[in-house]
Design a protein around this motif. Structure first.
Motif, PDB file in Angstrom:
ATOM      1  N   PRO A 225      16.509  -2.535   8.002  1.00 51.54           N
ATOM      2  CA  PRO A 225      16.517  -3.435   6.845  1.00 51.54           C
ATOM      3  C   PRO A 225      16.447  -2.674   5.522  1.00 51.54           C
ATOM      4  O   PRO A 225      15.893  -1.572   5.446  1.00 51.54           O
ATOM      5  N   HIS A 226      17.026  -3.267   4.497  1.00 50.67           N
ATOM      6  CA  HIS A 226      16.854  -2.750   3.148  1.00 50.67           C
ATOM      7  C   HIS A 226      15.413  -2.958   2.700  1.00 50.67           C
ATOM      8  O   HIS A 226      14.739  -3.914   3.101  1.00 50.67           O
ATOM      9  N   SER A 227      14.948  -2.056   1.845  1.00 48.35           N
ATOM     10  CA  SER A 227      13.661  -2.248   1.174  1.00 48.35           C
ATOM     11  C   SER A 227      13.729  -1.540  -0.167  1.00 48.35           C
ATOM     12  O   SER A 227      14.681  -0.806  -0.446  1.00 48.35           O
ATOM     13  N   GLY A 228      12.712  -1.751  -0.971  1.00 45.48           N
ATOM     14  CA  GLY A 228      12.677  -1.113  -2.283  1.00 45.48           C
ATOM     15  C   GLY A 228      12.541   0.388  -2.236  1.00 45.48           C
ATOM     16  O   GLY A 228      12.699   1.057  -3.256  1.00 45.48           O
ATOM     17  N   LEU A 229      12.270   0.948  -1.049  1.00 46.87           N
ATOM     18  CA  LEU A 229      12.145   2.399  -0.896  1.00 46.87           C
ATOM     19  C   LEU A 229      13.233   2.974  -0.008  1.00 46.87           C
ATOM     20  O   LEU A 229      13.160   4.140   0.383  1.00 46.87           O
ATOM     21  N   GLY A 230      14.236   2.171   0.334  1.00 43.04           N
ATOM     22  CA  GLY A 230      15.309   2.653   1.190  1.00 43.04           C
ATOM     23  C   GLY A 230      15.373   1.851   2.472  1.00 43.04           C
ATOM     24  O   GLY A 230      14.578   0.939   2.710  1.00 43.04           O
ATOM     25  N   CYS A 231      16.324   2.220   3.313  1.00 45.20           N
ATOM     26  CA  CYS A 231      16.536   1.476   4.559  1.00 45.20           C
ATOM     27  C   CYS A 231      15.581   1.943   5.654  1.00 45.20           C
ATOM     28  O   CYS A 231      15.086   3.067   5.639  1.00 45.20           O
ATOM     29  N   GLY A 232      15.367   1.052   6.633  1.00 46.11           N
ATOM     30  CA  GLY A 232      14.547   1.392   7.789  1.00 46.11           C
ATOM     31  C   GLY A 232      13.233   0.628   7.784  1.00 46.11           C
ATOM     32  O   GLY A 232      12.695   0.279   6.735  1.00 46.11           O
ATOM     33  N   TRP A 233      12.712   0.379   9.006  1.00 39.47           N
ATOM     34  CA  TRP A 233      11.493  -0.398   9.124  1.00 39.47           C
ATOM     35  C   TRP A 233      10.277   0.314   8.544  1.00 39.47           C
ATOM     36  O   TRP A 233       9.372  -0.328   7.999  1.00 39.47           O
ATOM     37  N   ARG A 234      10.233   1.624   8.668  1.00 37.68           N
ATOM     38  CA  ARG A 234       9.088   2.344   8.111  1.00 37.68           C
ATOM     39  C   ARG A 234       9.064   2.218   6.600  1.00 37.68           C
ATOM     40  O   ARG A 234       8.010   1.922   6.004  1.00 37.68           O
ATOM     41  N   ASN A 235      10.219   2.413   5.960  1.00 43.72           N
ATOM     42  CA  ASN A 235      10.281   2.232   4.510  1.00 43.72           C
ATOM     43  C   ASN A 235       9.992   0.789   4.121  1.00 43.72           C
ATOM     44  O   ASN A 235       9.358   0.526   3.086  1.00 43.72           O
ATOM     45  N   TRP A 236      10.467  -0.151   4.942  1.00 42.93           N
ATOM     46  CA  TRP A 236      10.183  -1.557   4.678  1.00 42.93           C
ATOM     47  C   TRP A 236       8.676  -1.811   4.674  1.00 42.93           C
ATOM     48  O   TRP A 236       8.145  -2.516   3.807  1.00 42.93           O
ATOM     49  N   PHE A 237       7.985  -1.228   5.632  1.00 40.56           N
ATOM     50  CA  PHE A 237       6.530  -1.400   5.708  1.00 40.56           C
ATOM     51  C   PHE A 237       5.855  -0.847   4.459  1.00 40.56           C
ATOM     52  O   PHE A 237       5.005  -1.503   3.851  1.00 40.56           O
ATOM     53  N   TYR A 238       6.235   0.371   4.053  1.00 44.06           N
ATOM     54  CA  TYR A 238       5.629   0.959   2.860  1.00 44.06           C
ATOM     55  C   TYR A 238       5.912   0.122   1.618  1.00 44.06           C
ATOM     56  O   TYR A 238       5.048  -0.049   0.750  1.00 44.06           O
ATOM     57  N   ALA A 239       7.140  -0.375   1.506  1.00 47.27           N
ATOM     58  CA  ALA A 239       7.568  -1.057   0.284  1.00 47.27           C
ATOM     59  C   ALA A 239       7.072  -2.496   0.214  1.00 47.27           C
ATOM     60  O   ALA A 239       6.656  -2.957  -0.855  1.00 47.27           O
ATOM     61  N   GLU A 240       7.139  -3.202   1.336  1.00 45.44           N
ATOM     62  CA  GLU A 240       6.922  -4.646   1.311  1.00 45.44           C
ATOM     63  C   GLU A 240       5.533  -5.075   1.763  1.00 45.44           C
ATOM     64  O   GLU A 240       5.161  -6.231   1.569  1.00 45.44           O
ATOM     65  N   ARG A 241       4.757  -4.196   2.352  1.00 43.80           N
ATOM     66  CA  ARG A 241       3.449  -4.584   2.855  1.00 43.80           C
ATOM     67  C   ARG A 241       2.351  -3.589   2.443  1.00 43.80           C
ATOM     68  O   ARG A 241       1.607  -3.072   3.283  1.00 43.80           O
ATOM     69  N   PRO A 242       2.177  -3.318   1.154  1.00 41.40           N
ATOM     70  CA  PRO A 242       1.095  -2.419   0.741  1.00 41.40           C
ATOM     71  C   PRO A 242      -0.289  -2.904   1.154  1.00 41.40           C
ATOM     72  O   PRO A 242      -1.184  -2.091   1.421  1.00 41.40           O
ATOM     73  N   GLY A 243      -0.476  -4.221   1.197  1.00 39.33           N
ATOM     74  CA  GLY A 243      -1.770  -4.746   1.624  1.00 39.33           C
ATOM     75  C   GLY A 243      -2.082  -4.412   3.069  1.00 39.33           C
ATOM     76  O   GLY A 243      -3.241  -4.157   3.425  1.00 39.33           O
ATOM     77  N   TRP A 244      -1.055  -4.427   3.918  1.00 36.52           N
ATOM     78  CA  TRP A 244      -1.256  -4.010   5.303  1.00 36.52           C
ATOM     79  C   TRP A 244      -1.507  -2.510   5.381  1.00 36.52           C
ATOM     80  O   TRP A 244      -2.327  -2.053   6.187  1.00 36.52           O
ATOM     81  N   TYR A 245      -0.785  -1.765   4.563  1.00 39.49           N
ATOM     82  CA  TYR A 245      -0.955  -0.309   4.553  1.00 39.49           C
ATOM     83  C   TYR A 245      -2.417   0.058   4.298  1.00 39.49           C
ATOM     84  O   TYR A 245      -2.961   0.977   4.911  1.00 39.49           O
ATOM     85  N   ARG A 246      -3.048  -0.669   3.393  1.00 39.35           N
ATOM     86  CA  ARG A 246      -4.436  -0.363   3.037  1.00 39.35           C
ATOM     87  C   ARG A 246      -5.384  -0.502   4.227  1.00 39.35           C
ATOM     88  O   ARG A 246      -6.473   0.080   4.250  1.00 39.35           O
ATOM     89  N   ARG A 247      -4.982  -1.244   5.257  1.00 34.39           N
ATOM     90  CA  ARG A 247      -5.836  -1.429   6.439  1.00 34.39           C
ATOM     91  C   ARG A 247      -5.774  -0.255   7.413  1.00 34.39           C
ATOM     92  O   ARG A 247      -6.545  -0.200   8.375  1.00 34.39           O
ATOM     93  N   LEU A 248      -4.855   0.674   7.192  1.00 37.60           N
ATOM     94  CA  LEU A 248      -4.780   1.849   8.053  1.00 37.60           C
ATOM     95  C   LEU A 248      -6.007   2.728   7.843  1.00 37.60           C
ATOM     96  O   LEU A 248      -6.647   2.694   6.788  1.00 37.60           O
ATOM     97  N   PRO A 249      -6.357   3.559   8.831  1.00 42.01           N
ATOM     98  CA  PRO A 249      -7.471   4.492   8.643  1.00 42.01           C
ATOM     99  C   PRO A 249      -7.217   5.414   7.453  1.00 42.01           C
ATOM    100  O   PRO A 249      -6.073   5.795   7.180  1.00 42.01           O
ATOM    101  N   GLU A 250      -8.287   5.778   6.767  1.00 43.59           N
ATOM    102  CA  GLU A 250      -8.135   6.584   5.547  1.00 43.59           C
ATOM    103  C   GLU A 250      -7.340   7.857   5.785  1.00 43.59           C
ATOM    104  O   GLU A 250      -6.443   8.197   5.010  1.00 43.59           O
TER     105      GLU A 250
END
Length: 419
Positions: A225-250
């Protein structure tokens, strides 16, 4: 006393101010609008991000980059890079239309006072506010390798120090780094007649691909998928779900923020670099010293081989490192109460509030908390509404003394109650 003082008037500061104004907060915005884009990038540079991923954020989505371009008679198209100068002008247009007038004076120091904070401006005036949003961009965080720090400014500079590269016309320059800043700077230097080379530790240069069309077959979009940081699901996660990202271990957040979307050149600069710029790969500067009006760089190859070269000037396109210590406009006691993560950046809670009650952070300083999107304009779209909600929550609850424990910031605070 204002409800909110926004320090910084770049994409994040302007976006936060727009949302704060719409929320009815009494507001003061301090800083020269789009200063880093106007003062620290030479003409001829382009945005690496797509136009649709380069909008500043207002609550109604009215003041977008494509609307600005259309008003001036041209189209902001996917796959067509936007000149940095156009983006800076767009930011000024946004500031005129989406928020109250900006006070272009700068803050020289920020300290706590009864009921909030007081900022001392460059002309000595003091402004007080109950809460502060610190959106100071990247310039305070320039990173020059230690081996180069003893050289005179005549012989070394950071890539962000240059609004005009003309002084290097006809000279010999070495650019250190393998990312977009290094490669685009080298291309601009070569095109004006500078003898230029790029020196990078990596064994190869990475180039981003030409982006696929926005409209694609469903299978292609689902697979990458397209995202604001480029194509791919990993980039989509970083770009579209920062709130989820914050739940990852430090530890994982800090590592990903440092390594994801690493050094790479845009597809449209490749043909300007490869035929015109000497590239020395797999080389790291071990020693640098001035000799005979030039700089000698002694380098070590990946196999341990030693080489040296002389150059008239070194431009370090070596990025930025946002640590608590580099927030030197904060009073010492305020800075001491910032809770650092493993990479030295300040920890922030779910709404971007730091461990200092009432002090909110935005942009690069929050990348280890909310992910790589915070290194790009695109992150402002998430940051602005979330941060303003946090400001309103803090104003309702008051600004107590002491320090806020931020969950996940350190192992010994892992059990702290929320932010």
């Amino acid at each position: 006393m204002y409800d909110l003082l926004v320090v910084g008037a770049g994409p994040y500061g302007l976006s936060i101010a727009s949302h704060a104004a719409a929320a009815g907060l009494s507001l003061r915005v301090l800083g020269r609008p789009m200063a880093s884009w106007r003062d620290h990038m030479p003409p001829g540079m382009f945005l690496k991000s797509e136009p649709w991923a380069s909008n500043l954020s207002d609550p109604e989505g009215r003041w977008r980059l494509d609307a600005y371009c259309a008003e001036r008679g041209f189209e902001a198209r996917h796959g067509r890079p936007i000149p940095v100068g156009t983006f800076a002008s767009y930011g000024l247009w946004f500031a005129r239309n989406a928020l109250p007038p900006v006070d272009e004076r700068t803050v020289t120091s920020l300290q706590r006072c009864c009921g909030g904070f007081e900022a001392v401006l460059n002309d000595g005036e003091v402004v007080r506010a109950r809460t502060v949003a610190l959106a100071v961009g990247v310039v305070p965080f320039v990173e020059v390798p230690p081996v180069l720090r003893e050289l005179s400014p005549v012989h070394v500079s950071h890539s962000s120090h240059h609004r005009d590269l003309g002084r290097f016309r006809g000279r010999d320059v070495t650019v250190i780094g393998g990312g977009q800043a290094a490669l685009e700077t080298a291309a601009l230097l070569a095109e004006q007649g500078t003898r230029v080379r790029v020196l990078a530790r990596s064994g190869h240069l990475r180039w981003n691909d030409v982006p696929p069309p926005l409209e694609r077959p469903l299978w292609d979009s689902a697979r990458s998928p397209h995202s604001g940081l480029g194509c791919g699901w990993r980039n989509w996660f970083y770009a579209e779900r920062p709130g989820w990202y914050r739940r990852l271990p430090e530890a994982r957040r800090v590592r990903v923020a440092a390594e994801a979307l690493g050094p790479a050149g845009a597809w449209w600069v490749r043909d300007r670099v490869e035929p015109a710029v000497e590239v020395l790969l797999g080389q790291e500067v071990a020693v640098a010293y001035e000799t005979g009006g030039a700089v000698r760089l002694e380098t070590v190859g990946r196999g341990g081989e030693l080489t040296s070269l002389d150059t008239e000037h070194v431009i370090a396109a070596t990025g930025f490192r946002a640590t608590c210590e580099r927030l030197d406009l904060l009073a010492r006691d305020v800075r001491a109460d910032l809770l650092p993560l493993a990479d030295g950046s300040p920890s922030v809670g779910r709404d971007f509030e730091s461990s200092v009650p009432g002090l909110f952070l935005a942009g690069l300083t929050t990348a280890a908390g909310f992910g790589p999107a915070m290194r790009f304009v695109y992150g402002a779209t998430f940051t602005a509404p979330v941060l303003v909600r946090g400001v309103r929550r803090r104003l309702r609850s008051g600004v107590p003394g002491g320090r806020i424990p931020v969950p996940g910031a350190r192992a010994d605070l892992a059990s702290a109650a929320g932010s």
